[in-house]
Design a protein around this motif. Sequence first.
Motif, PDB file in Angstrom:
ATOM      1  N   TYR A 111      -1.591   6.301  -3.462  1.00 30.57           N
ATOM      2  CA  TYR A 111      -0.919   5.234  -2.733  1.00 30.57           C
ATOM      3  C   TYR A 111       0.432   5.715  -2.217  1.00 30.57           C
ATOM      4  N   SER A 112       1.162   6.431  -3.046  1.00 27.92           N
ATOM      5  CA  SER A 112       2.467   6.959  -2.645  1.00 27.92           C
ATOM      6  C   SER A 112       2.338   7.897  -1.447  1.00 27.92           C
ATOM      7  N   SER A 114      -0.163   7.929   0.750  1.00 25.94           N
ATOM      8  CA  SER A 114      -0.563   7.102   1.895  1.00 25.94           C
ATOM      9  C   SER A 114       0.645   6.416   2.501  1.00 25.94           C
ATOM     10  N   LYS A 115       1.527   5.923   1.643  1.00 29.20           N
ATOM     11  CA  LYS A 115       2.723   5.233   2.114  1.00 29.20           C
ATOM     12  C   LYS A 115       3.608   6.173   2.932  1.00 29.20           C
ATOM     13  N   GLU A 116       3.745   7.429   2.496  1.00 33.16           N
ATOM     14  CA  GLU A 116       4.542   8.413   3.244  1.00 33.16           C
ATOM     15  C   GLU A 116       3.999   8.570   4.674  1.00 33.16           C
ATOM     16  N   GLN A 119       4.459   5.352   6.777  1.00 32.11           N
ATOM     17  CA  GLN A 119       5.842   5.205   7.222  1.00 32.11           C
ATOM     18  C   GLN A 119       6.132   6.118   8.423  1.00 32.11           C
TER      19      GLN A 119
END
Length: 127
Positions: A111-112, A114-116, A119
Amino acid sequence: MEIQGEVTGVHLQFTHNEREQGLIRMTLESDRMGRLCGYLQVTEGGIQGYFVGNEPETVMNLKGSTDIINSSIRKEWTFCEIEYIYSDTRDIPMDWTRRSADVQVSNERLYSLSKEFLQAVKAVGEA
């Protein structure tokens, strides 16, 4: 996810099974950016994969943000090999030479990661 005031649907899929470990598939589509599909494989020490978009400008801008993405990701991962591809078709049957996928990766780390990337996509969409 909101990009320039437009709500954009994002589909994320994390895969953990015998054949595929640490695989992220993401898809988003907006009027401004078109359709963008990402396939990322977390391997031992790094990330490998590709993004395919049906809007040439979006793909070009994402490719231009590679240094920003890599510097952010390299804080946690040894290498990052991501290709950015333009294709005007909706269905993109592609694969890449995967490294060992025997690495267990938590959903939190996926998830982390994917978030990068999301963004970075948002930053490109708002530029």
